[in-house]
Design an enzyme around this catalytic site. Structure first.
Site, short mmCIF file in Angstrom:
data_model
loop_
_atom_site.label_atom_id
_atom_site.label_comp_id
_atom_site.label_asym_id
_atom_site.label_seq_id
_atom_site.Cartn_x
_atom_site.Cartn_y
_atom_site.Cartn_z
N CYS A 103 74.29 73.78 102.94
CA CYS A 103 75.38 74.08 103.87
C CYS A 103 74.88 74.54 105.23
O CYS A 103 75.69 74.70 106.17
CB CYS A 103 76.32 75.13 103.27
SG CYS A 103 77.05 74.61 101.73
N HIS A 106 89.54 67.95 113.48
CA HIS A 106 88.59 66.91 113.92
C HIS A 106 87.59 67.43 114.94
O HIS A 106 87.19 66.70 115.86
CB HIS A 106 89.33 65.66 114.42
CG HIS A 106 89.91 64.86 113.30
ND1 HIS A 106 91.05 65.22 112.64
CD2 HIS A 106 89.48 63.73 112.71
CE1 HIS A 106 91.31 64.34 111.68
NE2 HIS A 106 90.36 63.43 111.69
N GLU A 123 87.96 76.00 101.11
CA GLU A 123 87.00 75.00 101.59
C GLU A 123 87.02 73.78 100.69
O GLU A 123 86.63 72.69 101.09
CB GLU A 123 85.58 75.58 101.56
CG GLU A 123 85.22 76.28 102.82
CD GLU A 123 83.72 76.44 102.99
OE1 GLU A 123 82.94 76.02 102.11
OE2 GLU A 123 83.35 77.00 104.03
#
Ligand SMILES: Nc1nc2c(c(=O)[nH]1)N=C([C@H](O)[C@H](O)COP(=O)(O)OP(=O)(O)OP(=O)(O)O)CN2
Ligand SMILES: [Zn+2]
Length: 129
Positions: free
Chosen positions: A31, A75, A119
């Site tokens: 991550c 985005h 998440e």
């Protein structure tokens, strides 16, 4: 006019999502590198007083308010969007940032109780002051 009937209080919850990338510098694992999530965000609003129609706060307005905050992240690479250019875009930090941005938009008769951020369907954080 807002009516207070029955002495209790009401909690109302709405949910929205957005797609964004992030990386977690300093994280010991994959991550730390750039990757993406569909972030689910659920917010709970509370209050005691209903309007003339019998609503604490119109779901439509709550969804509009939440969408207005989340569209800043959609985005995007979160690491580029303040304050995440200075703090890691973890689910914890995101939940708190959404909480205080959203709270600014609310009328006086309602309170924001908590913001939950998923998440993934298996991993959720809740921020509650
Ligand atoms: N408390 C937190 N832990 C982790 C966070 C976070 O924001 N708060 N973030 C991450 C990473 O963003 C990572 O992308 C998500 O990790 P994980 O849930 O492990 O996702 P995976 O899809 O890799 O899950 P697997 O079950 O391991 O496939 C990490 N931790
Ligand atoms: Zn991640």
């Amino acid at each position: 006019m807002h009516l207070h009937v029955g002495g209790g209080h009401y909690e109302l919850t709405v949910r929205d999502c957005f797609d964004a990338a992030h990386a977690l510098p300093g994280y010991d694992g994959p991550c730390q590198y750039l990757h993406g999530h569909t972030w689910e965000v659920e917010v709970t609003i509370a209050g005691q007083h209903l309007d003339d129609v019998g609503m604490l706060y119109d779901f439509k307005d709550a969804k509009r308010d939440l969408h207005g905050v989340l569209e800043n992240f959609d985005h995007r690479c979160l690491n580029d969007v303040p304050p995440f250019d200075e703090i890691n875009p973890t689910a914890e930090h995101l939940a708190r940032v959404v909480f205080y941005e959203l709270e600014k938009t609310f009328p006086a008769h309602i309170s924001l109780m908590e913001v939950a951020v998923w998440e993934s369907p298996a991993a959720k954080v809740v921020y509650r002051p």
